[in-house]
Design a protein around this motif. Structure first.
Motif, PDB file in Angstrom:
ATOM      1  N   LEU A   1      -0.783  15.166  18.197  1.00 31.18           N
ATOM      2  CA  LEU A   1      -1.055  15.162  16.760  1.00 31.18           C
ATOM      3  C   LEU A   1      -0.529  16.433  16.104  1.00 31.18           C
ATOM      4  O   LEU A   1      -0.709  17.534  16.628  1.00 31.18           O
ATOM      5  N   ILE A   2       0.118  16.259  14.940  1.00 33.07           N
ATOM      6  CA  ILE A   2       0.524  17.398  14.126  1.00 33.07           C
ATOM      7  C   ILE A   2      -0.053  17.180  12.731  1.00 33.07           C
ATOM      8  O   ILE A   2       0.319  16.226  12.043  1.00 33.07           O
ATOM      9  N   PRO A   3      -0.979  18.045  12.298  1.00 35.27           N
ATOM     10  CA  PRO A   3      -1.562  17.886  10.965  1.00 35.27           C
ATOM     11  C   PRO A   3      -0.597  18.367   9.887  1.00 35.27           C
ATOM     12  O   PRO A   3       0.126  19.347  10.072  1.00 35.27           O
ATOM     13  N   VAL A   4      -0.586  17.671   8.758  1.00 37.56           N
ATOM     14  CA  VAL A   4       0.291  18.050   7.658  1.00 37.56           C
ATOM     15  C   VAL A   4      -0.485  18.007   6.343  1.00 37.56           C
ATOM     16  O   VAL A   4      -1.430  17.229   6.190  1.00 37.56           O
ATOM     17  N   THR A   5      -0.054  18.843   5.410  1.00 38.58           N
ATOM     18  CA  THR A   5      -0.668  18.873   4.081  1.00 38.58           C
ATOM     19  C   THR A   5       0.358  18.641   2.981  1.00 38.58           C
ATOM     20  O   THR A   5       0.007  18.182   1.901  1.00 38.58           O
ATOM     21  N   THR A   6       1.624  18.972   3.254  1.00 41.77           N
ATOM     22  CA  THR A   6       2.692  18.797   2.275  1.00 41.77           C
ATOM     23  C   THR A   6       3.964  18.355   2.991  1.00 41.77           C
ATOM     24  O   THR A   6       4.078  18.489   4.218  1.00 41.77           O
ATOM     25  N   LEU A   7       4.915  17.862   2.226  1.00 46.01           N
ATOM     26  CA  LEU A   7       6.219  17.503   2.793  1.00 46.01           C
ATOM     27  C   LEU A   7       6.885  18.732   3.403  1.00 46.01           C
ATOM     28  O   LEU A   7       7.433  18.661   4.506  1.00 46.01           O
TER      29      LEU A   7
ATOM     30  N   GLY B   1       0.801  -1.210   0.000  1.00 44.92           N
ATOM     31  CA  GLY B   1       0.000   0.000   0.000  1.00 44.92           C
ATOM     32  C   GLY B   1       0.840   1.270   0.000  1.00 44.92           C
ATOM     33  O   GLY B   1       2.060   1.223   0.146  1.00 44.92           O
ATOM     34  N   PRO B   2       0.192   2.423  -0.141  1.00 42.74           N
ATOM     35  CA  PRO B   2       0.903   3.692  -0.322  1.00 42.74           C
ATOM     36  C   PRO B   2       1.051   4.557   0.921  1.00 42.74           C
ATOM     37  O   PRO B   2       1.603   5.651   0.847  1.00 42.74           O
ATOM     38  N   SER B   3       0.577   4.096   2.086  1.00 33.64           N
ATOM     39  CA  SER B   3       0.431   4.999   3.224  1.00 33.64           C
ATOM     40  C   SER B   3       1.731   5.361   3.936  1.00 33.64           C
ATOM     41  O   SER B   3       1.734   6.196   4.828  1.00 33.64           O
ATOM     42  N   ALA B   4       2.860   4.742   3.553  1.00 33.16           N
ATOM     43  CA  ALA B   4       4.145   5.089   4.177  1.00 33.16           C
ATOM     44  C   ALA B   4       4.877   6.192   3.420  1.00 33.16           C
ATOM     45  O   ALA B   4       5.978   6.576   3.792  1.00 33.16           O
ATOM     46  N   GLY B   5       4.263   6.723   2.367  1.00 34.83           N
ATOM     47  CA  GLY B   5       4.943   7.693   1.513  1.00 34.83           C
ATOM     48  C   GLY B   5       5.519   8.884   2.247  1.00 34.83           C
ATOM     49  O   GLY B   5       6.685   9.260   2.045  1.00 34.83           O
ATOM     50  N   LEU B   6       4.721   9.514   3.105  1.00 29.74           N
ATOM     51  CA  LEU B   6       5.197  10.686   3.846  1.00 29.74           C
ATOM     52  C   LEU B   6       6.410  10.351   4.695  1.00 29.74           C
ATOM     53  O   LEU B   6       7.397  11.096   4.709  1.00 29.74           O
TER      54      LEU B   6
ATOM     55  N   GLY C   1       5.011  16.484  -3.479  1.00 30.55           N
ATOM     56  CA  GLY C   1       5.097  16.620  -2.027  1.00 30.55           C
ATOM     57  C   GLY C   1       3.769  16.795  -1.322  1.00 30.55           C
ATOM     58  O   GLY C   1       3.733  17.022  -0.111  1.00 30.55           O
ATOM     59  N   LYS C   2       2.664  16.656  -2.032  1.00 39.10           N
ATOM     60  CA  LYS C   2       1.352  16.786  -1.409  1.00 39.10           C
ATOM     61  C   LYS C   2       1.000  15.520  -0.626  1.00 39.10           C
ATOM     62  O   LYS C   2       1.150  14.411  -1.129  1.00 39.10           O
ATOM     63  N   VAL C   3       0.528  15.708   0.601  1.00 43.07           N
ATOM     64  CA  VAL C   3       0.182  14.582   1.485  1.00 43.07           C
ATOM     65  C   VAL C   3      -1.301  14.260   1.355  1.00 43.07           C
ATOM     66  O   VAL C   3      -2.144  15.164   1.367  1.00 43.07           O
TER      67      VAL C   3
END
Length: 266
Positions: free
Chosen positions: A240-246, A157-162, A197-199
């Motif tokens: 928790l820290i929200p992120v949107t991009t790398l 799966g792709p969820s480890a990308g970040l 780099g978009k999460v």
């Protein structure tokens, strides 16, 4: 049928009518249902080793020695061919360490187990490629000169990308000022990433936060769109820290480490 029932006493009539209902309930109770039962899975430090091999290997340029951990997180779900009945659903529905999910939300519908395994492996490979592309682009490194190899056994799966991207950034540049991106902490997270780099969101976040805290994390990076889900069953001691991009994720970790600048929260 109605005329026959009219000649029966009320208790007898109720008993006769109950037979098909009981049969139906029994059938439902033991019939396979289109659900999957999920629970917190393994985590892996992308800055370290997994099953005896480094997760990230870099050649063509000098890499850094790092401290702290960046842990990708997973969930474990019953297989696409597993029989999940009503009893399984009821047993797990109210547990905070389990999730009952539609099978189609976890696995592609209409495909064999082998096809699903191949699909997940392809998703992981694509995730690794885009994570490398995003990290090198963020750092301004030439992909023709820097070779990054990513290895993570038994995970699809792709969820480890970040987390892959952050690991590459930490090994090549750290916090940009000689320190570690982690600040020596155990940081976990989840999120897909594209080449720019978009999460992106991933699903299963409440279970992944539990896996992260179990394995020592105190910080969890979560796609901003899934903040509400992450807060629903948030383990004590996990921020928790929200992120949107790398870029946004790196900036947040640097601010957390240095104490300079704002660190966003859900």
């Amino acid at each position: 049928m109605l005329s026959r029932l009219s000649r029966l006493s009320r208790p007898a009539a109720v008993a006769v009518c109950a037979v098909p209902v009981v049969g139906l309930l029994a059938t439902v109770a033991f019939a396979p249902l289109p659900f999957t039962i999920a629970q917190p899975g393994m985590t892996a430090n992308v800055l370290g080793e997994n099953k005896g091999e480094p997760v990230i290997t870099i050649s063509g340029t000098q890499s850094r020695r790092t401290t702290g951990e960046l842990r990708m997180t997973t969930i474990v779900a019953t297989g696409p061919d597993a029989d999940v009945d009503l009893g399984d659903v009821l047993d797990n529905w109210f547990r905070t360490d389990r999730a009952v999910m539609p099978r189609d939300a976890v696995y592609p519908s209409g495909e064999s187990v082998k096809e699903i395994e191949e699909y997940n492996a392809a998703e992981m490979k694509e995730s690794q490629d885009t994570a490398t592309e995003a990290a090198l682009a963020y750092l301004g490194e030439d992909a023709d000169d820097v070779k990054v190899t990513l290895r993570l056994a038994d995970v699809g799966g792709p969820s480890a990308g970040l987390l892959f991207s952050l690991g590459i950034v930490d090994k090549l540049d750290g916090d940009g000022s000689g320190g570690d991106l982690t600040g020596g902490r155990v940081i976990a997270g989840t999120g897909t990433i594209d080449g720019s780099g978009k999460v992106g969101a991933v699903g299963g976040v409440p279970l992944k936060t539990q896996a992260a805290r179990r394995d020592g994390a105190t910080i969890f990076l979560v796609p901003k769109a899934e903040c509400a889900d992450a807060k629903a069953e948030l383990p004590k001691g996990l921020r928790l820290i929200p992120v949107t991009t790398l870029k946004n994720a790196v900036s947040s970790l640097v601010a957390l480490e240095t104490g300079e600048g704002a660190v966003p929260s859900c």
